[in-house]
Write an enzyme that holds these catalytic residues in place. Structure first.
Site, mmCIF file in Angstrom:
data_model
loop_
_atom_site.group_PDB
_atom_site.id
_atom_site.type_symbol
_atom_site.label_atom_id
_atom_site.label_comp_id
_atom_site.label_asym_id
_atom_site.label_seq_id
_atom_site.Cartn_x
_atom_site.Cartn_y
_atom_site.Cartn_z
ATOM 1 N N HIS A 1 34.466 88.040 53.162
ATOM 2 C CA HIS A 1 34.127 87.068 54.275
ATOM 3 C C HIS A 1 35.108 86.765 55.144
ATOM 4 O O HIS A 1 34.841 85.985 56.228
ATOM 5 C CB HIS A 1 33.379 85.823 53.516
ATOM 6 C CG HIS A 1 32.168 86.305 52.638
ATOM 7 N ND1 HIS A 1 31.070 86.787 53.180
ATOM 8 C CD2 HIS A 1 31.697 85.788 51.460
ATOM 9 C CE1 HIS A 1 30.138 86.830 52.377
ATOM 10 N NE2 HIS A 1 30.544 86.245 51.229
ATOM 11 N N HIS B 1 26.117 89.523 48.946
ATOM 12 C CA HIS B 1 26.253 88.927 50.447
ATOM 13 C C HIS B 1 27.045 90.156 51.275
ATOM 14 O O HIS B 1 27.729 90.861 50.903
ATOM 15 C CB HIS B 1 26.996 87.681 50.410
ATOM 16 C CG HIS B 1 26.735 86.746 49.477
ATOM 17 N ND1 HIS B 1 27.427 86.193 48.087
ATOM 18 C CD2 HIS B 1 25.439 85.857 49.553
ATOM 19 C CE1 HIS B 1 26.514 85.533 47.467
ATOM 20 N NE2 HIS B 1 25.393 85.113 48.301
ATOM 21 N N ASP C 1 27.260 89.418 42.039
ATOM 22 C CA ASP C 1 26.413 88.350 42.157
ATOM 23 C C ASP C 1 25.111 88.977 42.738
ATOM 24 O O ASP C 1 24.123 87.459 42.656
ATOM 25 C CB ASP C 1 27.062 86.993 43.332
ATOM 26 C CG ASP C 1 27.553 87.655 44.699
ATOM 27 O OD1 ASP C 1 27.560 89.036 44.679
ATOM 28 O OD2 ASP C 1 28.204 87.142 45.276
ATOM 29 N N ASP D 1 28.287 93.816 46.930
ATOM 30 C CA ASP D 1 28.280 92.331 46.941
ATOM 31 C C ASP D 1 27.052 91.913 47.213
ATOM 32 O O ASP D 1 26.319 92.590 48.416
ATOM 33 C CB ASP D 1 29.260 91.752 47.570
ATOM 34 C CG ASP D 1 29.246 90.235 47.053
ATOM 35 O OD1 ASP D 1 30.146 89.630 46.085
ATOM 36 O OD2 ASP D 1 28.574 89.423 47.626
HETATM 37 ZN ZN LIG Z 1 28.775 87.386 47.296
#
Ligand SMILES: [Zn+2]
Length: 321
Positions: A131, A170, A257, A168
């Site tokens: 991120h 996200h 995740d 991931d």
């Molecule tokens: Zn994540």
């Protein structure tokens, strides 16, 4: 003959010193200790080879992050602040140094990939990175380990074309931002749809800009998406994209995740899915780039399922065909 390839885990106990309140924060040191304790008891234990990384130098970080940002980050840590940029991004005195070491671990993964073939290479580092943007910490991330590894691979070994596969839960906004206009780095991300999920980026229509148009591929899944949809997406979208792009090497942004027991996402991945992702990437890497594949840990926060998920992924990468 061993059933599994050698598995190089790049790890330092120093990664545990980025400690911002133990388990009060989901991105805790215990994530790594749980993974190691689990791996050491399981079927991969005799195939593991742990290597201590060294810190990344500023010169290797500047292709991704600005000097001003690095100074702000260092100053925030050394001055005793508890957060950097956003309250999610908790820091402590050691965070800056530990983040440099995590970036160094991703560079060491590249070095090992160039020295040896037929081995599995996994950077078991934290804090995570996908991120983090050029001048923005976000989502527990400060330095973008995957992006730093990609630039290092290009610069030190003249590998021109890099394919990044981010699984991931996200979207890796920081990786996308770094390579948005770059046709030499293909960013593919499979993640929960941004309408429902942090950080709210990663729409399918975002496919890169300028010269990089067509070299970003966002695959946004609905909440509840599970194994069959992921496998179908890998087969029908990632595999052709990778074969067309013909990378020199592959970097996996390995986040766990999406597991059904991980409350950081609404995805419903089984533990065994990570094994399928591992074997999918290993087979493709052998086919398109002589097996040059490294994996770098991103998210994964359910402490009971993180170890088994990483083990399953490594097993998929390491199984001898
Ligand atoms: Zn994540």
């Amino acid at each position: 003959m061993a059933q599994f390839k050698q598995i190089n885990m790049i790890y330092s106990d120093r990664f545990l010193d980025h400690d911002t309140g133990g388990q009060d924060h989901p991105e805790s040191p215990e994530r790594l200790t749980r993974i190691i304790n689990h791996l050491r008891k399981g079927p991969l234990k005799d195939s593991l080879n742990f290597t201590e990384p060294s810190s990344s130098g500023t010169a290797d970080i500047l292709p991704v992050h600005s000097r001003e940002y690095l100074l702000r980050f260092e100053e925030a840590c050394l001055s005793g602040r508890e957060t950097f940029g956003h309250s999610d991004n908790r820091i402590c005195y050691d965070t800056y140094e530990v983040a440099l070491l995590a970036a160094g671990a991703s560079e060491m993964a590249v070095d090992i990939a160039e020295e040896a073939t037929g081995q599995v290479i996994f950077s078991l580092a934290r804090p995570p990175g996908h991120h983090a943007e050029a001048a923005l910490p976000l989502g527990f991330c400060f330095l973008n380990n995957v992006a730093i590894a990609a630039r290092y691979w290009q610069r030190k070994y003249a590998r021109k074309r890099i394919f990044i596969m981010d699984f991931d839960a996200h979207h890796g906004n920081g990786i996308q931002e770094t390579f948005d206009e770059d046709p030499k780095v293909f960013y593919a991300s499979i993640h929960e749809h941004p309408t429902f999920s942090f950080p709210g980026t990663g729409y399918e229509e975002d496919t890169g800009s300028g010269a990089g148009e067509g070299f970003t591929m966002n695959m946004a899944l609905p909440p509840g998406a599970a194994e069959s949809l992921v496998l179908k997406t890998l087969k029908e979208r990632v595999e052709p994209a990778m074969e067309q792009f013909q990378p020199d090497c592959i970097i996996a942004a390995a986040g766990f995740d999406g597991h059904e027991a991980d409350d950081m996402s609404g995805l419903a991945y089984s533990t065994s899915l990570f094994g399928h992702i591992g074997s999918f990437l290993a087979v493709l890497a052998d086919r398109v780039c002589q097996g040059r594949l490294i994996s770098i840990l991103e998210g994964g926060y359910n402490l009971d399922f993180l170890g088994p998920s990483v083990e399953m992924y490594l097993g998929g990468l390491a199984v001898k065909i």
